[in-house]
Design an enzyme around this catalytic site. Structure first.
Site, PDB file in Angstrom:
ATOM      1  N   LYS A  95      -1.507  -2.007 -10.428  1.00  0.00           N
ATOM      2  CA  LYS A  95      -0.903  -2.523 -11.656  1.00  0.00           C
ATOM      3  C   LYS A  95      -1.130  -1.589 -12.839  1.00  0.00           C
ATOM      4  O   LYS A  95      -0.562  -1.799 -13.923  1.00  0.00           O
ATOM      5  CB  LYS A  95      -1.452  -3.919 -11.950  1.00  0.00           C
ATOM      6  CG  LYS A  95      -1.022  -4.948 -10.909  1.00  0.00           C
ATOM      7  CD  LYS A  95      -1.692  -6.291 -11.107  1.00  0.00           C
ATOM      8  CE  LYS A  95      -1.188  -7.300 -10.074  1.00  0.00           C
ATOM      9  NZ  LYS A  95      -1.538  -6.911  -8.689  1.00  0.00           N
ATOM     10  N   ASN A 132      -2.834  -5.640  -3.742  1.00  0.00           N
ATOM     11  CA  ASN A 132      -3.433  -6.957  -3.521  1.00  0.00           C
ATOM     12  C   ASN A 132      -4.274  -6.971  -2.246  1.00  0.00           C
ATOM     13  O   ASN A 132      -3.933  -6.330  -1.251  1.00  0.00           O
ATOM     14  CB  ASN A 132      -2.338  -8.018  -3.406  1.00  0.00           C
ATOM     15  CG  ASN A 132      -1.574  -8.164  -4.710  1.00  0.00           C
ATOM     16  OD1 ASN A 132      -1.991  -8.848  -5.617  1.00  0.00           O
ATOM     17  ND2 ASN A 132      -0.439  -7.483  -4.800  1.00  0.00           N
ATOM     18  N   GLU A 164       4.422 -10.264 -15.193  1.00  0.00           N
ATOM     19  CA  GLU A 164       4.569 -10.091 -13.750  1.00  0.00           C
ATOM     20  C   GLU A 164       5.795  -9.241 -13.420  1.00  0.00           C
ATOM     21  O   GLU A 164       6.886  -9.455 -13.934  1.00  0.00           O
ATOM     22  CB  GLU A 164       4.702 -11.455 -13.078  1.00  0.00           C
ATOM     23  CG  GLU A 164       4.593 -11.414 -11.570  1.00  0.00           C
ATOM     24  CD  GLU A 164       4.521 -12.811 -10.978  1.00  0.00           C
ATOM     25  OE1 GLU A 164       3.694 -13.015 -10.077  1.00  0.00           O
ATOM     26  OE2 GLU A 164       5.285 -13.691 -11.418  1.00  0.00           O
TER      27      GLU A 164
END
Length: 611
Positions: A410, A448, A543
């Site tokens: 991210k 993730n 997001e």
């Protein structure tokens, strides 16, 4: 009643003696059409003592009385065969040397060993069959009916093992190899290919499927999972080939198929020798030691025999949990559980001064994107940037050999505060490395992690347990996934090969559609989408539809490890360190808008999400 071992051995010995009598007399009776062999009385009687003596010696030599009849198998049959061959050779030699036996019918020399082998071997096999019948109930109509997918080596082993179980009853097999169709394994028929699975389950009334293909790829697992789901059957799998070959587990130690299996992540191979030289005998500090990544890092670090593990954690419960894990599972590892907040520079310097770590893994961070986006932006900056700066400066001041920052995908072209703060933390470490000194600063980015705190998988599990619906933000949203152990091992590998200043990027494989992930989890839980629906709620603040591992301005370099690459990011702007050090030092509250504006000034690639 338990029969003493010596008495059991005596009974077996008497059985073998009786077998010699029966085989020797039987050979003559068969040769003479089941009539008494007139004129051969002396030969028969004279031969018995010789055969008994030779056979007793041969049985002892072959180790025939070491095996347990209840578990008679091929090794026991080989021992029987060895003893019979020894007896036959002795008979041949005796017939050749002794004139009286020269006229012995040649058929006797063939019939005697065959009968002896049949009686001794068959007796042991019959005993095992009878005992298994008594213990396991005869093999039919017992236990839960189950269909096995895969009629290879693992399938054959599984069917044989489950044949002794009172819990499971294999009713049929399916296999995609047409050459196996119609054949049987331990009395169970291979009914056809895996496309027949629904039909086979219906025919036998089975509601359980076991996948006995340890090397099955993720796409095979997904296909079988979907087929089993259509039939309303639960899917289990056997351990992997590496576990079976190591002997750590047995083939009958089934477990339900997990979502990790369907994602198809291959196991990681790391260079243990280089990692060992980096860690063994060293004092190692881990911040965020009680978190998902931090705690797994600690467990992986324990494999390399560090002199001491210093566990720094701000959550009392998380610190207690990891401390208890070590006391129960690795009590030989010296640990120092320390409560401490990375935002507290005084506490960090106190810890480094007291324990003098050689290697630091900085895993402490705020990582939940929507939470940090609204009302908590300044706290994300303080924890993720100021906290990293405090720990990194303490490491440099106290001469730490390596400092490894756990970063995130991210941080690439961030659209949220969390990602931007992690990129700024990377930039801080890059500047500190360029200042020189003893400490090598390295950064590792990954996506993730399956099952980590705050990830979608625990959330989906909870929603399924409540009966649904399972909520996904967007039909097309994708994410990269890897397992927690895989992430931790690759962090160690990157740390061992780094020279300093690198941003390592982990190979995350192919991105996964979150909607597909949700559907797979519903199916693996034994439900259909009609029973537990998937609902789309819209993208949350900050997001992205998809994550990136490299920014547009970055290039990558290969490393000796196939799952690691090095990202070459753009240079840190002049004056970045000094100005941001002053910005982080302010004590007053800073609004979310001011935080975003400041981050965007230093990171033009940061495009804040429009609420």
């Amino acid at each position: 009643m338990i029969i003493p071992t010596r008495f059991r051995t005596a009974l077996v010995f008497l059985f073998d003696v009786g077998a010699i009598f029966v085989a020797w007399l039987g050979a003559f009776f068969i040769r003479f059409n089941f009539e008494w062999p007139v004129g051969w009385d002396k030969t028969i009687i004279a031969g018995l003592p010789l055969l008994l003596l030779v056979q007793i010696v041969a049985c002892r030599w072959a180790g025939l009385y070491r095996g347990m009849w209840m578990f008679a198998s091929l090794p026991d049959l080989k021992r029987v065969l060895t003893a019979v061959l020894a007896s036959t050779v002795a008979l041949l030699v005796f017939a050749f040397l002794e004139r009286e036996y020269a006229a012995l019918p040649r058929s006797i020399l063939l019939l005697y060993p065959l009968l002896l082998l049949l009686i001794m071997g068959g007796g042991r096999a019959a005993w095992r069959m009878w005992k298994e019948h008594r213990l396991y109930g005869g093999g039919t109509g017992r236990g839960t009916p189950v269909v096995v997918v895969g009629a290879g080596t693992a399938g054959a082993m599984l069917v044989r093992e489950l044949g002794r179980s009172t819990e499971w009853h294999v009713v049929a097999l399916v296999d995609d190899d047409p050459a196996k169709w119609g054949l049987e394994l331990s009395g169970c028929r291979v009914e056809g290919g895996s496309d027949k699975l629904v039909e086979v389950l219906g025919t036998w009334g089975a509601r359980h499927v076991i996948l006995a293909i340890p090397s099955a790829k993720a796409d095979v697992l997904r296909r079988i999972s979907e087929t089993a789901s259509k039939a309303g059957a639960a899917l289990f799998t056997v351990p992997g080939l590496s576990e079976l070959m190591s002997g750590r587990v047995a083939v009958n130690m089934m477990r339900p198929v997990k979502i990790e299996d369907l994602l198809g992540r291959e196991s990681v191979r790391i260079d243990n020798q280089n990692i060992q030289s980096m860690l063994t005998g060293k004092h190692i500090l881990v911040t965020g030691a009680g978190g998902s990544i931090g705690s797994e890092l600690c467990r992986q670090l324990a494999r390399f025999s560090p002199a001491r593990l210093i566990l720094v954690e701000s959550s009392e419960f998380a610190l207690y949990s990891i401390e208890q894990w070590f006391s129960e599972n690795r009590p030989e590892i010296a640990i120092v559980p320390l409560a401490g907040d990375v935002k507290d520079a005084i506490r960090m310097n106190e810890i480094f001064s007291s324990w003098r770590p050689s290697v630091v893994f900085h895993a402490a961070a705020y990582k939940h994107v929507p939470l940090m986006e609204v009302g908590n932006a300044w706290q994300a900056v303080r924890n993720n940037v100021l906290g990293t700066l405090n720990v990194a400066q303490a490491a440099a001041h106290h001469g730490v050999e390596r400092f490894v920052l756990i970063s995130t995908d991210k941080a690439v072209n961030p659209t949220n505060v969390m990602g931007a703060t992690k990129r700024m933390a990377e930039m801080m470490c890059e500047v500190l490395h360029c200042q020189g000194g003893e400490t090598r600063f390295q950064m590792v980015r990954f996506g993730n992690v399956l099952g980590s705190t705050g990830s979608v998988i625990p959330k989906f599990h909870a929603q399924i347990a409540r009966g649904g619906p399972v909520t996904v933000t967007h039909p097309d949203i994708t994410r990269y996934f890897m397992s927690i152990p895989e992430a931790a091992q690759l962090v160690l590998q990157a740390a061992a090969m780094g020279k300093g200043g690198e941003v390592f990027v982990l190979d995350m494989g192919e991105p996964v559609r979150i909607a597909d992930l949700a559907r797979n989890m519903i199916r693996l839980s034994g439900f259909s989408e009609e029973e537990i629906p998937v609902e789309f709620t819209g993208l949350r603040p900050g997001e992205k539809l998809y994550e990136e591992l490299l920014a547009d301005s970055e290039e990558t370099l290969e490393t000796p490890h196939a799952k690691l690459r090095i990202a070459r990011s753009r240079p840190v702007p002049e004056g970045f360190f000094e100005e941001n050090q002053a910005w982080l030092a302010q004590t007053g509250p800073v609004s979310d808008g001011d935080v975003r504006a400041h981050l965007q000034r230093w990171m033009p690639e940061y495009l804040p999400f429009k609420c």
